[in-house]
Design an enzyme around this catalytic site. Structure first.
Site, PDB file in Angstrom:
ATOM      1  N   PHE A   1      -4.391  -9.086  16.042  1.00  0.00           N
ATOM      2  CA  PHE A   1      -3.304  -8.856  16.992  1.00  0.00           C
ATOM      3  C   PHE A   1      -3.250  -7.445  17.569  1.00  0.00           C
ATOM      4  CE2 PHE A   1      -2.112 -12.227  14.016  1.00  0.00           C
ATOM      5  CZ  PHE A   1      -1.954 -13.270  14.917  1.00  0.00           C
TER       6      PHE A   1
ATOM      7  N   HIS B   1       2.328   8.781   4.952  1.00  0.00           N
ATOM      8  CA  HIS B   1       1.376   9.820   5.349  1.00  0.00           C
ATOM      9  C   HIS B   1       1.900  10.608   6.550  1.00  0.00           C
ATOM     10  CE1 HIS B   1      -1.848   9.241   2.589  1.00  0.00           C
ATOM     11  NE2 HIS B   1      -2.140   8.004   2.966  1.00  0.00           N
TER      12      HIS B   1
ATOM     13  N   ASP C   1       2.108   2.764   3.547  1.00  0.00           N
ATOM     14  CA  ASP C   1       1.277   3.938   3.291  1.00  0.00           C
ATOM     15  C   ASP C   1       1.210   4.853   4.504  1.00  0.00           C
ATOM     16  OD1 ASP C   1      -0.990   5.266   1.642  1.00  0.00           O
ATOM     17  OD2 ASP C   1      -2.012   4.761   3.505  1.00  0.00           O
TER      18      ASP C   1
ATOM     19  N   ASP D   1       0.846  -1.196   0.000  1.00  0.00           N
ATOM     20  CA  ASP D   1       0.000   0.000   0.000  1.00  0.00           C
ATOM     21  C   ASP D   1       0.884   1.249   0.000  1.00  0.00           C
ATOM     22  OD1 ASP D   1      -1.835   2.131   0.709  1.00  0.00           O
ATOM     23  OD2 ASP D   1      -3.216   0.579   1.367  1.00  0.00           O
TER      24      ASP D   1
ATOM     25  N   SER E   1      -7.021   4.366  -1.508  1.00  0.00           N
ATOM     26  CA  SER E   1      -6.834   2.916  -1.404  1.00  0.00           C
ATOM     27  C   SER E   1      -8.116   2.125  -1.592  1.00  0.00           C
ATOM     28  CB  SER E   1      -6.213   2.560  -0.044  1.00  0.00           C
ATOM     29  OG  SER E   1      -4.909   3.067   0.057  1.00  0.00           O
TER      30      SER E   1
ATOM     31  N   ASP F   1      -1.187  -0.100  -4.786  1.00  0.00           N
ATOM     32  CA  ASP F   1      -2.447   0.549  -5.133  1.00  0.00           C
ATOM     33  C   ASP F   1      -2.210   1.950  -5.688  1.00  0.00           C
ATOM     34  OD1 ASP F   1      -1.508   1.346  -2.645  1.00  0.00           O
ATOM     35  OD2 ASP F   1      -3.432   1.172  -1.629  1.00  0.00           O
TER      36      ASP F   1
END
Length: 537
Positions: free
Chosen positions: A301, A352, A348, A73, A123, A389
């Site tokens: 998790f 960001h 990703d 991603d 995404s 993506d």
């Protein structure tokens, strides 16, 4: 997230000197190490070996039993290149010559990532493209471009269906592995249909959407498709509101979120009473799973996304490599084959945040998961596809010398007479000016795990990039990935290769099911040895 001033702390001069000395030494070391590269014979030998391998390459034009789709991603080409260097430098090498697992894949294409309504996509729409085979609108998952974001009544009749769902309908086992929450946009498009990627639990749905019949993504995870393996984060969206989290029992922000009082973990466990199903939330339980006797496995998790790799508690949480391994071991018992989706989702998130070390470390671990999958599968019967993506506005440059630390400084100062790191972002939270000038980064630890690289334009979060991303493929019908393609083409190749709907005129079955695995030998080592032998003659 903390402000950029978190990293504006002074370093002792001795530490600063050590950092700069390390960079100088790396440059000197790389000069000595690559002395042989000055000779044409080295490059001639390397190119000849590569050419010989290319001439021997033959497409595998038979049906794929298994499909593994790896999605990094936010993993644009610049991220792959920087991760390649980081991987090499983590091993004590200069880095540039490193060969990632994905680099060894014989077929490569480019994917155009725009969506129906966005030049630079998110995404959700991109996941709908590579999972379901149609481009869509931003914020929507598993729906065609006729669906309008956040308008519930545009859901019905506009559903599109993923390769995962089609594989399950044909009797294959299916699985999802992600480092984000399992209800996040990228995995969600494999099983859900929602006009909002953010409707993780029923608590996130507006009352109007509930009244119109829209269903949250977590519920769809356990009711739309029987998914055999589900591994990642996202516990809080599966349990009744107020349920204490087993890992963080005193945390109010991590408690169960569901207003309908349903325990969706129990729903999934009871859905197939004749199968041996297990739920785990701790590394110890995960390690104790017997893959030979386990038919279905859900492992959640973290309450939300899993931790970044650099902060992962290795005693409590498995890595993406370990989750991928376990998934393959369980799914591969099905004689009809399987479809597995694996997402390196926090690449990703690191971007960001404008923190390159978080993003690139995630990318390195993602590639190690690809390598582990290659060891566990046969190229003769498994189509493996690796892509992204979308990209990010992440770059590295600055005329850096060979072997320059990937998180280090460019060799010259900028026009403002201030140093700069080779990694920069075009926008994001790293835009910090003090008294009208750019900060002096030599006064902070730019090797810190949470160092935020400088950005040109101030934004709370760095944005996606709009350029094409790479597709890497190997296995049956992998040669269909070539040239520049629309992103939705990915789903169609996978469906065709495995003879899934809508394809009936399919590749023939393989002549033999006994082919051994194709070894992905690190070609840089082979080429380097050939060059050295040639040069020393």
């Amino acid at each position: 997230m903390q402000t950029p001033h978190r990293w504006l702390r002074n370093l002792p001069l001795i530490l600063l000197g050590t950092v700069l000395l390390a960079e100088d030494w790396a440059a000197v070391e790389s000069q000595v190490l690559y002395e042989h590269e000055r000779e044409p014979a080295y490059w001639d030998a390397q190119a000849k070996s590569t050419l010989d391998a290319a001439l021997k390459l033959r497409p595998r034009e038979h049906q794929a039993k298994n499909i593994i789709l790896f999605i990094g991603d936010g993993m644009g080409v610049s991220t792959v290149s920087a991760a390649r260097i980081l991987e090499g430098q983590m091993q004590g090498n200069a880095g540039e010559e490193t060969v990632l697992a994905m680099d060894t894949f014989p077929y490569v294409a480019l994917s155009k990532t725009y969506s129906v309504d966005k030049q630079v996509a998110d995404s959700a729409s991109t996941a709908t493209a590579y999972h379901c085979g149609v481009k869509a609108n931003a914020k929507t998952v598993g729906l065609s471009g006729n669906a309008v974001a956040y308008e519930c009544n545009t859901t019905f009749g506009n559903e599109v269906y993923s390769v995962l769902r089609r594989a399950k309908a044909k009797g294959k086992s299916v699985g999802i592995v992600t480092t984000t929450r399992v209800q996040h946009a990228s995995p969600a498009a494999a099983y859900a249909h929602s006009v909002s990627r953010s409707w993780y639990s029923d608590a996130d749905l507006p009352s109007s959407a509930r009244h119109q019949g829209c269903v949250d993504i977590a519920t769809q995870l356990v009711t739309n498709v029987d998914i055999d393996v589900i591994l990642g984060g996202g516990r809080m969206y599966m349990t009744p509101k107020g349920t204490s989290d087993p890992e963080y029992p005193t945390s109010n922000s991590r408690k169960g979120d569901r207003q309908d009082r349903r325990n969706l973990i129990d729903v999934w466990l009871k859905a197939k009473p004749t199968k041996n199903s297990h739920y785990v939330w701790h590394r110890k339980e995960f390690d104790e799973i017997n893959v030979e006797t386990t038919d279905r496995l859900m492992g959640l998790f973290e309450p939300k996304d899993m931790r970044f790799e650099v902060f992962r508690n290795t005693t409590r949480d498995p890595s993406i490599v370990e989750m991928t391994e376990k998934a393959i071991q369980i799914l591969s018992k099905n004689p009809k084959g399987y479809f597995l989706f694996v997402e390196g989702g926090r690449i990703d998130h690191g971007h960001h945040d404008g923190i390159a070390k978080l993003a690139l470390t995630e990318a390195v671990m993602f590639d190690r998961a690809i390598d582990r999958a290659s060891q566990l599968t046969r190229e003769s019967d498994t189509l493996t596809v690796v892509t992204a993506d979308h990209s990010h506005v992440f770059t590295f440059g600055g005329n850096t010398p060979r072997g320059n630390p990937i998180f280090g400084l460019a060799p010259k100062k900028a026009d403002d007479q201030m140093p700069f790191t080779s990694i920069l972002y075009a926008n994001g939270p790293g835009y910090v000016h003090i008294n009208g000038t750019r900060g002096n980064i030599t006064m902070v630890d730019y090797y810190d795990e949470e160092y935020m690289q400088q950005a040109a334009v101030p934004l709370d979060a760095e944005t996606h990039g709009g350029e094409d991303v790479a597709i890497y493929a190997k296995g049956p019908m992998a040669h269909l990935f070539h040239g520049v393609k629309e992103q939705n083409y990915v789903a169609h190749v996978m469906a065709y290769a495995a003879c899934l709907e809508p394809y009936t005129d399919c590749p023939p079955p393989p002549h033999s099911h006994t082919s051994t695995a194709c070894a992905n030998t690190p070609s840089n080592l082979i080429f380097g040895l050939i060059g050295l032998i040639w040069f020393s003659r």
